[in-house]
Structure formats: structure tokens, C-alpha cells
Write a protein that holds these residues in place. Structure first.
Motif, PDB file in Angstrom:
ATOM      1  N   PRO A  16     -23.540  10.674 -11.388  1.00  0.00           N
ATOM      2  CA  PRO A  16     -23.002  11.294 -12.805  1.00  0.00           C
ATOM      3  C   PRO A  16     -22.324  12.373 -12.561  1.00  0.00           C
ATOM      4  CG  PRO A  16     -25.371  12.015 -12.106  1.00  0.00           C
ATOM      5  CD  PRO A  16     -24.920  11.077 -10.987  1.00  0.00           C
ATOM      6  N   PRO A  65     -28.963   4.736 -14.367  1.00  0.00           N
ATOM      7  CA  PRO A  65     -28.778   4.893 -12.916  1.00  0.00           C
ATOM      8  C   PRO A  65     -29.395   3.628 -12.299  1.00  0.00           C
ATOM      9  CG  PRO A  65     -30.547   6.196 -13.715  1.00  0.00           C
ATOM     10  CD  PRO A  65     -29.734   5.573 -15.027  1.00  0.00           C
ATOM     11  N   GLY A  79     -26.251  10.813 -17.406  1.00  0.00           N
ATOM     12  CA  GLY A  79     -25.214   9.915 -17.424  1.00  0.00           C
ATOM     13  C   GLY A  79     -24.111  10.415 -18.115  1.00  0.00           C
ATOM     14  N   TRP A  81     -22.981   7.321 -15.323  1.00  0.00           N
ATOM     15  CA  TRP A  81     -23.045   7.274 -14.114  1.00  0.00           C
ATOM     16  C   TRP A  81     -21.614   6.484 -13.552  1.00  0.00           C
ATOM     17  CZ3 TRP A  81     -27.163   7.486 -17.123  1.00  0.00           C
ATOM     18  CH2 TRP A  81     -28.091   8.235 -16.635  1.00  0.00           C
TER      19      TRP A  81
END
Length: 425
Positions: A16, A65, A79, A81
Motif C-alpha cells: 500500500p 491485500p 489500501g 495495494w
């Protein structure tokens, strides 16, 4: 070796945070640095020993994730991400000719970094001057062809089945039957090494006795890959016994023996070393974690293996055909310019005459070991017919003949196509 030489590793990462900054963290963590600059980390030392980021290529962004991360959770970082491909260059002098440390540098703690929710080692590129400090294959493709007497076409092999339970005498009887069937190569299963019911001290002489008798009768030297997976001293002892009995090959479960044991074995014998990769799925099946085969095979080729498993096309395991094909191509590609270090790709898992077409179409050559268990032992005409069907299939595809057409002239191939099902291709 000239000072200042470097090697490179590439990675797929997910984070992130800013991927370029994460790449710098990776480079520092695996060379001279840590999460903060420390006393003694001078500019001169950093310039001499620090890894450097050579490229960061941004990829897609995802909403979730791939892996949990307590470090990011504690910091309240969420996020989206970002994914990126990262290349990092490392000084050769940080490693020396030390395979275990090379693996620790290109992988190691990188998988535990708090900054990433996914990390995968994809490739390792080495200069020739560094590669030559490690072991080369003792036999490779050319040596295996010489030892088996197979000058062209694939080397056809099979696996001892049942996997476990056969006594030494029963194993030898099965090997005799497989030799008579016309095989070039026979291997132990990876889960049968030195069991109580068939210890290697008994099994190796019993098996080699029938192999020698077959050679005396036919002139054909069948290569047997005895599974000697064990601790280092036992592996060397059993390899010595194989050599004394006239054998030409031993097998090791690479991931569980480790680099040091395989390197020691390589230095102690010139037998062909059949590298079995069982357990590789633990490193490779998650797309955002682990080690891709291109990097994995580099490390094991530096240990000096002669054969590498790549699974099989349209086989019984989870890998996509594209991965099997690229893995086979990796094996027959020198690691660096000037290195004659190609190794024999070993195809297995659900292989039979009908998968020859897909294999040939994908790789376009026959420098390979084509192993079939059920495709030989379960053939309705018996093992000899199973071997014949595979050879007939490979001769057909190499000449551009469709298997169905070739089957009109070869009853063994016809039986295989009818019994095992649809042709893969």
C-alpha cells in the motif's frame, strides 16, 4: 574476478506504500542497511556494498491485500495495494562462492518485510565470472544421453510403483520387468528412500544385479535413479555404493536435503544427479508469494544438478501448461553466456503417449526425460506396449504425423489412445 561485479534479482511486490520506496527498503535490508542508518554505515561502505534498485515497473492496483500484515495493521495503513516489478542489483563480493548465502540474500527476510503484502522472487541473473565459481552439472543432457545410449529422441522413463511397500527383491523383479519393456530410465518414487522393508544397502545391489544382467543380454544400460535423500553422510555413502555397483544416477529431494547437502554430494560423485523438486508448490503456487521456477532453477543448477523436474503438460498437478513449458525452456538455456550448463528437463505426472504431441508442440525438441507411471504400467498391452506406444508417439510428432494417423500402423499406440482417452494437444 574484477572488483565491483554485480548480479541482479527481480521481484513481483504488492504494497500500500510507494513501491519505489519499498524497493529501496528491500535493497537496504538485503545488503548493508536496516530500517534506519546505523553507526559504521559510512558512505564509502554503502557505495561498496549496498544493493541498488535498477528498475521499478508499476503494475495494477488491487482492492484487497494478498497476505495479512500485522505491521501495516498496527500503523493503520490501508489500501489500495499497488503491485510492481522491481529489479535489484547486488555486489558479487557480498556473497562469494556461497550458495546458501546467495539464497539468503535474494530471498531470506524479504518475505517478512512489514512494507509488503506480497513478494515473489522471479529471476536471478549472474555474470559468467560469478557463475563459474559454483558447481556445473557432471553429466547434464549430453552425459545422460551417453550413459543411456539414447542418441536422439526423448529418454523414456518410468517410476517404481507401488510407491512404497515392495521388498528389495520385489523391487528388483519389477525393475527387471521394466528393463525388458525397453525403458531408458527408471526412478524411485520421492517418498521411498531407505525404508525398513527395502533398505538401500540391500536394494541397490539387488536392483543393479538385474540391470547388469539385462545389459549383458541386450547391451542396453538402463539408468536407475536411486532415491538417496537423507542426511549428508548417508547420501555420500549410498552414492558410493551405487557407483561400486555400476550405477549411473542418484536422486535427491532437493528442497528437503538443502543446498549444502546437494553441493557436498555433487563434489563427491560424478553420478548423474536427478533433482526432484517435490514441495516446490509450497514456494510457488501463490502468485504473490514465494519463488518462481526461473529463479528456483538457477539456485539448484548452481548446486550442480543434472536433471530437473518440471512436471508435465496436461498432467495431474496444478501448474498451468505455460509454466511447465517455460520451466523446460529454462532448463535447456545456459545460465550465462559461455556456460555449458544445460540440464535435462524431466517431465512427469500423468504423462502417456497422448501427451507427446502437446509436449513437442510446446518445446519443439526432444532433449528431455519423458516419464510415465500409469502411462506405461497401466497400458492394456503391458509395460512393453506402454513404452512402445510412447516411442511411437514421439516418432510420429517429430515427423509431423498426427497420432491418430500413426496409430493405424502401431497397435500399441492405438491401444493407448483408446484406453487412456483424448490426445493432449
Amino acid at each position: 574476478m574484477m572488483a565491483g561485479e554485480r548480479f541482479e534479482a527481480t521481484y513481483l511486490i504488492e504494497t500500500p506504500l510507494d513501491p519505489a520506496k519499498v524497493a529501496e527498503v528491500m535493497a537496504g535490508e538485503q545488503s548493508s542497511g536496516t530500517f534506519t542508518r546505523v553507526a559504521g554505515e559510512t558512505d564509502e561502505l554503502r557505495q561498496r556494498t549496498r544493493a541498488t534498485v535498477t528498475s521499478v515497473a508499476m503494475l495494477e492496483t488491487v482492492d484487497q491485500p494478498s497476505l495479512p500484515n500485522a505491521w501495516l495493521a498496527r500503523k493503520g495503513v490501508a489500501g489500495p495495494w499497488r503491485r510492481a516489478r522491481v529489479a535489484i542489483s547486488f555486489p558479487v563480493d557480498n556473497v562469494g562462492a556461497n550458495l546458501a548465502t546467495l539464497a539468503s540474500i535474494v530471498a531470506g527476510n524479504l518475505y517478512d518485510l512489514g512494507e509488503v503484502t506480497g513478494l515473489r522472487l522471479d529471476t536471478i541473473s549472474l555474470p559468467w565470472s560469478f557463475r563459474r565459481r559454483f558447481a556445473m552439472p557432471s553429466q547434464g543432457i549430453a552425459g545422460t544421453r551417453r550413459l543411456t545410449g539414447v542418441t536422439n529422441g526423448p529418454m523414456v522413463g518410468s517410476i517404481i510403483k507401488p510407491n512404497v511397500g515392495l521388498s528389495s527383491e520385489e523391487t528388483a523383479a519389477l525393475v527387471a520387468r521394466l528393463c525388458e519393456a525397453g525403458l531408458d530410465f527408471i526412478k524411485d518414487d520421492e517418498i521411498s528412500a531407505d525404508p525398513v522393508h527395502a533398505p538401500l544397502a540391500q536394494r541397490i545391489p539387488a536392483v543393479m544385479n538385474v540391470v547388469r544382467r539385462h545389459q549383458d543380454k541386450t547391451g542396453k544400460a538402463v539408468m536407475i535413479a536411486f532415491n538417496i535423500t537423507d542426511e549428508t553422510d548417508a547420501m555420500r555413502r549410498h552414492a558410493d555404493l551405487v557407483a561400486r555397483e555400476g550405477g549411473t544416477c542418484v536422486m535427491a529431494s532437493l528442497n528437503w536435503c538443502g543446498f549444502s547437502a546437494v553441493e557436498t554430494l555433487r563434489r563427491s560423485t560424478d553420478l548423474a544427479l536427478h533433482g526432484h523438486r517435490n514441495g516446490f508448490g509450497a514456494f510457488s503456487r501463490h502468485p504473490m508469494l514465494g519463488i518462481s521456477f526461473p529463479a528456483y532453477q538457477v539456485l539448484w543448477r548452481l548446486a550442480g544438478v543434472d536433471h530437473m523436474h518440471v512436471h508435465g503438460l496436461q498432467g495431474k498437478f496444478a501448474q498451468e501448461d505455460e509454466e511447465v513449458v517455460s520451466s523446460a525452456q529454462d532448463c535447456v538455456t545456459p545460465l550465462t553466456d559461455g556456460a555449458d550448463d544445460r540440464v535435462l528437463p524431466a517431465f512427469s505426472s500423468g504423462q502417456w503417449a497422448g501427451t507427446a504431441q502437446a509436449t513437442w508442440d510446446a518445446i519443439g525438441h526432444a532433449d528431455l526425460l519423458f516419464m510415465a507411471g500409469g502411462g506405461i504400467l497401466a497400458h492394456p498391452g503391458g509395460p512393453a506396449a506402454g513404452v512402445a506406444s510412447i516411442r511411437q508417439a514421439w516418432a510420429a510428432v517429430a515427423s509431423g504425423t498426427k497420432l491418430e494417423q500413426a496409430a493405424t500402423a502401431h497397435p500399441e499406440l492405438r491401444q493407448a489412445l483408446d484406453f487412456f482417452g483424448k490426445v493432449a494437444g
